[in-house]
Write a protein that holds these residues in place. Structure first.
Motif, PDB file in Angstrom:
ATOM      1  N   ILE A 161       0.967  -1.235  -0.040  1.00  0.00           N
ATOM      2  CA  ILE A 161       0.026  -0.067  -0.041  1.00  0.00           C
ATOM      3  C   ILE A 161       0.979   1.372  -0.002  1.00  0.00           C
ATOM      4  O   ILE A 161       0.590   2.211  -0.657  1.00  0.00           O
ATOM      5  CB  ILE A 161      -0.976  -0.098   1.363  1.00  0.00           C
ATOM      6  N   GLY A 162       1.867   1.384   0.809  1.00  0.00           N
ATOM      7  CA  GLY A 162       2.828   2.418   0.791  1.00  0.00           C
ATOM      8  C   GLY A 162       3.567   2.486  -0.598  1.00  0.00           C
ATOM      9  O   GLY A 162       3.792   3.699  -1.097  1.00  0.00           O
ATOM     10  N   VAL A 163       4.011   1.569  -1.050  1.00  0.00           N
ATOM     11  CA  VAL A 163       4.563   1.749  -2.642  1.00  0.00           C
ATOM     12  C   VAL A 163       3.754   2.248  -3.672  1.00  0.00           C
ATOM     13  O   VAL A 163       3.883   3.141  -4.482  1.00  0.00           O
ATOM     14  CB  VAL A 163       5.189   0.227  -2.962  1.00  0.00           C
ATOM     15  N   ILE A 164       2.502   1.695  -3.731  1.00  0.00           N
ATOM     16  CA  ILE A 164       1.280   2.052  -4.472  1.00  0.00           C
ATOM     17  C   ILE A 164       1.101   3.634  -4.274  1.00  0.00           C
ATOM     18  O   ILE A 164       0.987   4.278  -5.110  1.00  0.00           O
ATOM     19  CB  ILE A 164       0.091   1.178  -4.423  1.00  0.00           C
ATOM     20  N   THR A 165       0.994   3.823  -3.051  1.00  0.00           N
ATOM     21  CA  THR A 165       0.625   5.414  -2.765  1.00  0.00           C
ATOM     22  C   THR A 165       1.694   6.449  -3.214  1.00  0.00           C
ATOM     23  O   THR A 165       1.540   7.420  -3.787  1.00  0.00           O
ATOM     24  CB  THR A 165       0.240   5.480  -1.062  1.00  0.00           C
ATOM     25  N   ALA A 166       2.680   6.108  -2.866  1.00  0.00           N
ATOM     26  CA  ALA A 166       4.121   6.667  -3.250  1.00  0.00           C
ATOM     27  C   ALA A 166       4.207   6.763  -4.836  1.00  0.00           C
ATOM     28  O   ALA A 166       4.396   8.074  -5.463  1.00  0.00           O
ATOM     29  CB  ALA A 166       5.363   5.999  -2.706  1.00  0.00           C
ATOM     30  N   ALA A 167       3.849   5.789  -5.555  1.00  0.00           N
ATOM     31  CA  ALA A 167       3.811   5.754  -7.032  1.00  0.00           C
ATOM     32  C   ALA A 167       2.615   6.417  -7.642  1.00  0.00           C
ATOM     33  O   ALA A 167       3.008   7.472  -8.293  1.00  0.00           O
ATOM     34  CB  ALA A 167       3.901   4.473  -7.530  1.00  0.00           C
ATOM     35  N   ALA A 168       1.598   6.631  -6.891  1.00  0.00           N
ATOM     36  CA  ALA A 168       0.505   7.304  -7.428  1.00  0.00           C
ATOM     37  C   ALA A 168       0.739   8.914  -7.075  1.00  0.00           C
ATOM     38  O   ALA A 168       0.541   9.811  -8.121  1.00  0.00           O
ATOM     39  CB  ALA A 168      -0.800   7.084  -6.693  1.00  0.00           C
ATOM     40  N   ILE A 169       1.435   9.271  -6.130  1.00  0.00           N
ATOM     41  CA  ILE A 169       1.879  10.603  -5.611  1.00  0.00           C
ATOM     42  C   ILE A 169       2.878  11.065  -6.668  1.00  0.00           C
ATOM     43  O   ILE A 169       2.533  12.242  -7.345  1.00  0.00           O
ATOM     44  CB  ILE A 169       2.101  10.945  -4.329  1.00  0.00           C
ATOM     45  N   THR A 170       3.757  10.251  -6.988  1.00  0.00           N
ATOM     46  CA  THR A 170       4.709  10.647  -7.972  1.00  0.00           C
ATOM     47  C   THR A 170       4.179  10.955  -9.398  1.00  0.00           C
ATOM     48  O   THR A 170       4.567  11.470 -10.063  1.00  0.00           O
ATOM     49  CB  THR A 170       5.902   9.330  -8.196  1.00  0.00           C
ATOM     50  N   VAL A 171       3.366   9.785  -9.799  1.00  0.00           N
ATOM     51  CA  VAL A 171       2.776   9.916 -11.153  1.00  0.00           C
ATOM     52  C   VAL A 171       1.866  11.378 -11.349  1.00  0.00           C
ATOM     53  O   VAL A 171       1.727  11.958 -12.304  1.00  0.00           O
ATOM     54  CB  VAL A 171       2.014   9.029 -11.471  1.00  0.00           C
ATOM     55  N   LEU A 172       1.015  11.619 -10.119  1.00  0.00           N
ATOM     56  CA  LEU A 172       0.373  12.660 -10.138  1.00  0.00           C
ATOM     57  C   LEU A 172       1.055  14.176 -10.012  1.00  0.00           C
ATOM     58  O   LEU A 172       0.617  14.991 -10.926  1.00  0.00           O
ATOM     59  CB  LEU A 172      -0.784  12.772  -9.151  1.00  0.00           C
TER      60      LEU A 172
END
Length: 94
Positions: A80-91
């Motif tokens: 969940i942490g990795v997915i959240t960090a990736a989503a923030i980075t992409v956005l």
């Protein structure tokens, strides 16, 4: 040790329990030839396992299950942490 007509009985006076002062255990017929010292040891172990005064040990299977659940929780939290960090980075890039 008391011997009845058909049964052998072990009497334990010190149960190690604050609720009970004495216990009578009937020996299984197949184990009546076991030495008295061994019967008394097994009787005390059995009574100790029943005592509400002492905390019960968790079984090995239960401890492994708890460890497995902890590992699964850590893996899920990390994912969940990795997915959240990736989503923030992409956005932020867009």
């Amino acid at each position: 040790m008391l011997k009845g007509v058909n049964r052998q009985i072990i009497e334990i006076n010190d149960t190690g329990n604050s609720y009970f002062e004495k216990a009578l255990l009937f020996v299984t017929p197949g184990r009546s030839d076991t030495p008295e010292a061994e019967l008394r040891l097994q009787a005390k172990r059995y009574l100790a396992s029943l005592s509400p005064d002492k905390p019960r040990k968790t079984s090995l299977r239960h401890r492994h299950k708890i460890k497995l659940h902890k590992k699964i929780f850590i893996i899920c939290a990390s994912a969940i942490g990795v997915i959240t960090a990736a989503a923030i980075t992409v956005l932020n890039i867009l």
